[in-house]
Design a protein around this motif. Structure first.
Motif, PDB file in Angstrom:
ATOM      1  N   PHE A 204       0.817  -1.207   0.000  1.00 32.71           N
ATOM      2  CA  PHE A 204       0.000   0.000   0.000  1.00 32.71           C
ATOM      3  C   PHE A 204       0.856   1.266   0.000  1.00 32.71           C
ATOM      4  CE2 PHE A 204      -2.673   3.170   2.153  1.00 32.71           C
ATOM      5  CZ  PHE A 204      -3.765   3.136   1.295  1.00 32.71           C
ATOM      6  N   PHE A 205       2.076   1.180   0.546  1.00 38.85           N
ATOM      7  CA  PHE A 205       2.953   2.353   0.593  1.00 38.85           C
ATOM      8  C   PHE A 205       3.267   2.849  -0.820  1.00 38.85           C
ATOM      9  CE2 PHE A 205       3.892  -0.272   4.310  1.00 38.85           C
ATOM     10  CZ  PHE A 205       3.586   0.613   5.328  1.00 38.85           C
ATOM     11  N   ARG A 206       3.553   1.918  -1.715  1.00 42.49           N
ATOM     12  CA  ARG A 206       3.868   2.302  -3.087  1.00 42.49           C
ATOM     13  C   ARG A 206       2.615   2.854  -3.794  1.00 42.49           C
ATOM     14  NH1 ARG A 206       7.538  -1.236  -7.273  1.00 42.49           N
ATOM     15  NH2 ARG A 206       7.755   0.401  -8.853  1.00 42.49           N
ATOM     16  N   LYS A 207       1.482   2.291  -3.497  1.00 40.32           N
ATOM     17  CA  LYS A 207       0.233   2.784  -4.080  1.00 40.32           C
ATOM     18  C   LYS A 207      -0.017   4.235  -3.681  1.00 40.32           C
ATOM     19  CE  LYS A 207      -4.758   2.093  -3.957  1.00 40.32           C
ATOM     20  NZ  LYS A 207      -5.876   1.317  -3.390  1.00 40.32           N
ATOM     21  N   MET A 208       0.255   4.540  -2.429  1.00 38.37           N
ATOM     22  CA  MET A 208       0.064   5.915  -1.965  1.00 38.37           C
ATOM     23  C   MET A 208       0.989   6.865  -2.697  1.00 38.37           C
ATOM     24  SD  MET A 208      -2.222   6.308   0.582  1.00 38.37           S
ATOM     25  CE  MET A 208      -1.610   7.567   1.691  1.00 38.37           C
ATOM     26  N   SER A 209       2.253   6.484  -2.859  1.00 42.54           N
ATOM     27  CA  SER A 209       3.201   7.342  -3.562  1.00 42.54           C
ATOM     28  C   SER A 209       2.803   7.493  -5.020  1.00 42.54           C
ATOM     29  CB  SER A 209       4.614   6.760  -3.459  1.00 42.54           C
ATOM     30  OG  SER A 209       5.056   6.769  -2.113  1.00 42.54           O
ATOM     31  N   GLY A 210       2.272   6.431  -5.607  1.00 44.04           N
ATOM     32  CA  GLY A 210       1.831   6.496  -6.996  1.00 44.04           C
ATOM     33  C   GLY A 210       0.686   7.473  -7.198  1.00 44.04           C
ATOM     34  N   GLN A 211      -0.105   7.728  -6.187  1.00 42.28           N
ATOM     35  CA  GLN A 211      -1.204   8.695  -6.271  1.00 42.28           C
ATOM     36  C   GLN A 211      -0.725  10.138  -6.112  1.00 42.28           C
ATOM     37  OE1 GLN A 211      -3.877   7.407  -3.178  1.00 42.28           O
ATOM     38  NE2 GLN A 211      -5.011   6.047  -4.570  1.00 42.28           N
ATOM     39  N   GLY A 212       0.542  10.312  -5.808  1.00 47.09           N
ATOM     40  CA  GLY A 212       1.045  11.666  -5.567  1.00 47.09           C
ATOM     41  C   GLY A 212       0.719  12.184  -4.194  1.00 47.09           C
ATOM     42  N   ALA A 213       0.354  11.281  -3.296  1.00 50.26           N
ATOM     43  CA  ALA A 213       0.019  11.681  -1.932  1.00 50.26           C
ATOM     44  C   ALA A 213       1.274  11.634  -1.066  1.00 50.26           C
ATOM     45  CB  ALA A 213      -1.054  10.762  -1.358  1.00 50.26           C
ATOM     46  N   GLY A 214       1.440  12.632  -0.255  1.00 59.42           N
ATOM     47  CA  GLY A 214       2.548  12.634   0.697  1.00 59.42           C
ATOM     48  C   GLY A 214       2.116  12.043   2.014  1.00 59.42           C
ATOM     49  N   TYR A 215       3.019  11.254   2.615  1.00 60.61           N
ATOM     50  CA  TYR A 215       2.692  10.724   3.934  1.00 60.61           C
ATOM     51  C   TYR A 215       3.970  10.618   4.752  1.00 60.61           C
ATOM     52  CZ  TYR A 215       4.330   6.178   2.166  1.00 60.61           C
ATOM     53  OH  TYR A 215       5.077   5.166   1.629  1.00 60.61           O
ATOM     54  N   GLY A 216       3.795  10.714   6.053  1.00 62.32           N
ATOM     55  CA  GLY A 216       4.933  10.647   6.965  1.00 62.32           C
ATOM     56  C   GLY A 216       4.519  10.059   8.283  1.00 62.32           C
ATOM     57  N   VAL A 217       5.554   9.580   9.008  1.00 61.85           N
ATOM     58  CA  VAL A 217       5.344   8.980  10.328  1.00 61.85           C
ATOM     59  C   VAL A 217       6.091   9.840  11.327  1.00 61.85           C
ATOM     60  CG1 VAL A 217       5.559   6.901  11.732  1.00 61.85           C
ATOM     61  CG2 VAL A 217       5.170   6.706   9.258  1.00 61.85           C
ATOM     62  N   PHE A 218       5.399  10.221  12.394  1.00 62.95           N
ATOM     63  CA  PHE A 218       5.979  11.134  13.374  1.00 62.95           C
ATOM     64  C   PHE A 218       5.856  10.521  14.762  1.00 62.95           C
ATOM     65  CE2 PHE A 218       4.493  13.581   9.815  1.00 62.95           C
ATOM     66  CZ  PHE A 218       5.546  14.461   9.560  1.00 62.95           C
ATOM     67  N   SER A 219       6.915  10.772  15.558  1.00 63.24           N
ATOM     68  CA  SER A 219       6.923  10.295  16.949  1.00 63.24           C
ATOM     69  C   SER A 219       6.025  11.183  17.784  1.00 63.24           C
ATOM     70  CB  SER A 219       8.357  10.327  17.489  1.00 63.24           C
ATOM     71  OG  SER A 219       8.787  11.681  17.605  1.00 63.24           O
ATOM     72  N   PRO A 220       5.664  10.745  18.980  1.00 58.94           N
ATOM     73  CA  PRO A 220       4.815  11.574  19.841  1.00 58.94           C
ATOM     74  C   PRO A 220       5.401  12.948  20.119  1.00 58.94           C
ATOM     75  CG  PRO A 220       4.850   9.334  20.662  1.00 58.94           C
ATOM     76  CD  PRO A 220       5.868   9.391  19.567  1.00 58.94           C
ATOM     77  N   SER A 221       6.761  13.079  20.064  1.00 61.50           N
ATOM     78  CA  SER A 221       7.386  14.381  20.316  1.00 61.50           C
ATOM     79  C   SER A 221       7.443  15.259  19.074  1.00 61.50           C
ATOM     80  CB  SER A 221       8.818  14.168  20.843  1.00 61.50           C
ATOM     81  OG  SER A 221       9.600  13.503  19.842  1.00 61.50           O
ATOM     82  N   GLY A 222       6.986  14.727  17.932  1.00 59.08           N
ATOM     83  CA  GLY A 222       6.977  15.524  16.702  1.00 59.08           C
ATOM     84  C   GLY A 222       8.141  15.264  15.795  1.00 59.08           C
ATOM     85  N   GLU A 223       9.039  14.322  16.130  1.00 57.13           N
ATOM     86  CA  GLU A 223      10.157  13.983  15.264  1.00 57.13           C
ATOM     87  C   GLU A 223       9.664  13.131  14.101  1.00 57.13           C
ATOM     88  OE1 GLU A 223      13.208  14.975  15.493  1.00 57.13           O
ATOM     89  OE2 GLU A 223      13.040  16.022  17.415  1.00 57.13           O
ATOM     90  N   MET A 224      10.101  13.500  12.869  1.00 55.02           N
ATOM     91  CA  MET A 224       9.684  12.727  11.710  1.00 55.02           C
ATOM     92  C   MET A 224      10.515  11.469  11.613  1.00 55.02           C
ATOM     93  SD  MET A 224       9.179  13.826   7.713  1.00 55.02           S
ATOM     94  CE  MET A 224      10.919  13.783   7.265  1.00 55.02           C
ATOM     95  N   LEU A 225       9.860  10.325  11.579  1.00 56.90           N
ATOM     96  CA  LEU A 225      10.540   9.047  11.481  1.00 56.90           C
ATOM     97  C   LEU A 225      10.665   8.585  10.033  1.00 56.90           C
ATOM     98  CD1 LEU A 225       8.709   7.273  14.444  1.00 56.90           C
ATOM     99  CD2 LEU A 225      10.897   8.484  14.485  1.00 56.90           C
ATOM    100  N   TYR A 226       9.697   8.991   9.249  1.00 59.53           N
ATOM    101  CA  TYR A 226       9.750   8.593   7.842  1.00 59.53           C
ATOM    102  C   TYR A 226       8.866   9.551   7.036  1.00 59.53           C
ATOM    103  CZ  TYR A 226       8.891   6.162   3.483  1.00 59.53           C
ATOM    104  OH  TYR A 226       8.781   5.859   2.147  1.00 59.53           O
TER     105      TYR A 226
END
Length: 595
Positions: A204-226
């Protein structure tokens, strides 16, 4: 096609109505359909965010499991402990070899994830390197390790980390990373790092990127993990605001509007943020609306064709009938004509039937018109003939009057002159009427003539109100009623007759009174005269047809002319007087009359 033709006048309103209805329908449908599409997209994107959050949780859980499973192997864990406890050069080499063999063997079993063991001295074993057998062992400067934030995060107990771009462990694309601190009773002896390339995973991760959608994963403190390649730069303050809101919304980031969705993972409390460009949502919306517009255009073409056929079907019979009516003239009214329409709308067939009836009525009316014209011409001829005869008589009277004057007979000369004046008055146009002044001058001439005839046996008095000078009435109105006096007034007991004629204005009415002191009317004659008046009052005779039936220029004719001249606004009374003689009263409103 004529601009104002019947076909155009039927076609254009229906086309305009269809355009208005289609545009209105498309507008309403576009609004409702657009809202439905946007709501559908919102729910779909929200669902995708939910799925993404679930899979992120699963990926971290899987990486944790893989890393922990490797650490839990006895040979691997014993080997890394001996790096720091009771190690000799020979045993150290042997332990390194055991760690490498364990990681290589495990790599065949878990090829999806990249595993790296790092000790506190900077030595690390990587699964990729172990599989390549290119380098036995690698080392990073221990001082460089101290500059990595993720080392400090692992020491603080974190597991979800993001490797810096200059990190020796950074893969050649965005990766999802998890680390486990391996500790002995008194110190840290190493770290196990698990990584996964997200852009190569057929998920599903590749499908999301193929749609041109941006996504990210953030820690509870606000640090971007991915973050994938479509994720814009987000300051920590913005990340905190987005994750705090925890629901979908539209936000302007870097001059572009994004539809943002947030999902907090169940197991790890991470915030998964997805950003869908509003332009992407509108593109889908416009594509859907264009389908509706195309359907509306096709519907309009179909409706226009049907309206065109319907208009032609409605207008053609009427146009055919109109053409036939246009060809109708006086000359071909009597010619037989076949009905131009044998079938068509019932209303048009009724119209055709009425057209044929109208032809018949028109033919009959023209026949009557011809008869009236012929009668009018005859009357005109008789009138001209009537006018010609008085002219000859008028000229003859003048000759006789001159002869009487030359022979010294003034009575004959005077009588001829008076009679000539009466004839001249009669030669004027009857239709225009005359004034009271002219009528009274004429009746006075007539009485003078009668005075010559009867001498001392007759006396008369004529007077009229000057207000009536120019008021008009039919010519020879007074003559017939005055003549009646000389026909019926004389008797053995009535040898001298006095005639009184006057006209006055009373209460907005003109009134004429004609009276004498003779023997009066016989009862039958009086009833007959008043009967004429009653007949004309109830039913006026037609001007041309019944004029001959009235006949002459006597009292009956005069009553009819008065009715016609004053359009019925006229009254008449004939009666015998108690003191003897008769009295005739004529009166009407002070309004103009005319034939």
């Amino acid at each position: 096609m004529k601009h104002n033709s019947l076909f155009t006048r039927i076609l254009v309103p229906f086309l305009c109505l269809s355009v208005v209805m289609i545009i209105t329908s498309v507008s309403f449908f576009s609004v409702f359909y657009g809202n439905a599409i946007q709501e559908k997209n919102r729910k779909e994107y929200e669902t995708q965010t939910e799925i993404l959050g679930t899979q992120i949780d699963e990926e971290y859980a899987m990486m944790y499991y893989v890393a922990l499973e490797l650490i839990s192997r006895n040979k691997f864990f014993d080997a890394i402990k001996k790096f720091h406890y009771n190690s000799t050069p020979d045993s150290l080499y042997d332990n390194y070899r055991k760690v490498l063999v364990s990681m290589a063997a495990y790599g065949f079993h878990q090829s999806t994830y990249d595993l790296t063991y790092l000790d506190t001295q900077g030595y690390y074993f990587n699964k990729r390197e172990a599989l390549k057998h290119s380098i036995f062992i690698n080392q990073v400067d221990p001082e460089e390790l101290k500059t990595y934030d993720w080392i400090h995060q692992l020491e603080a107990g974190a597991m979800e980390i993001r490797l810096e771009e200059n990190s020796f462990l950074q893969l050649d694309s965005h990766t999802l990373s998890l680390g486990i601190r391996i500790g002995a009773p008194t110190k840290t002896i190493g770290y196990m790092i698990a990584q996964k390339k997200m852009d190569t995973d057929e998920t599903f991760f590749r499908k999301m990127s193929g749609q041109g959608a941006g996504y990210g994963v953030f820690s509870p403190s606000g640090e971007m993990l991915y973050g994938n390649e479509w994720l814009p730069e987000l300051p920590k303050s913005v990340i905190r605001e987005i994750t705090a809101e925890g629901s979908s919304g539209v936000r302007d980031i870097g001059g572009n509007k994004y539809r943002i969705f947030v999902k907090v993972t169940k197991d790890r409390g991470l915030s998964v943020v997805t950003l869908f460009p509003e332009s992407m949502m509108k593109e889908g919306l416009w594509a859907s609306i264009m389908v509706v517009v195309q359907l509306a255009a096709a519907l309009f073409i179909l409706a226009a064709g049907l309206i065109f056929v319907f208009s032609a079907r409605i207008s053609r019979p009427i146009l055919v009938l109109t053409s036939k009516i246009r060809e109708t003239t006086v000359d071909n009214l009597t010619e037989p004509m076949e009905p131009p329409l044998s079938h068509g709308p019932m209303e048009v067939l009724y119209l055709q039937e009425e057209y044929f009836r109208m032809r018949a009525r028109l033919h009959e009316a023209l026949k009557e018109k011809v008869k009236l014209v012929e009668l009018h011409e005859k009357q005109r001829y008789h009138l001209l003939q009537y006018q010609m005869n008085p002219h000859f008589l008028y000229n003859t009277l003048n000759v006789i009057g001159i002869m009487g004057s030359e022979q010294g007979n003034q009575a004959v000369s005077q009588a001829c002159g008076l009679l000539a004046r009466l004839l001249r008055h009669s030669l004027k146009d009857y239709g225009s009427g005359t004034t009271f002044r002219e009528e009274f001058e004429n009746i006075e001439t007539y009485l003078k003539l009668m005075k010559l005839r009867f001498e001392h046996k007759i006396s008369y008095e004529v007077q009229y109100d000057s207000e009536l000078d120019e008021f008009r009435l039919p010519r020879f109105t007074l003559q017939p009623f005055t003549e009646n006096i000389f026909e019926h007034a004389f008797s053995e007991t009535h040898r001298n007759i006095t005639v009184h004629i006057e006209a006055v204005v009373r209460e907005h009415e003109w009134r004429i009174l004609i009276s004498d002191n003779g023997q009066g009317f016989e009862e039958g004659k009086l009833a007959q005269i008043n009967g004429w008046y009653e007949t004309f009052r109830d039913r006026r005779p037609e001007r041309a047809e019944e004029l001959r039936q009235v006949g002459g220029i006597g009292m009956k004719n005069t009553l009819w002319r008065l009715f016609s001249f004053f359009d019925g606004e006229f009254h008449f009374i004939a009666a015998n007087q108690e003191e003897g003689g008769c009295q005739i009263k004529l009166y009407g409103k002070l309004v103009g009359g005319g034939l």
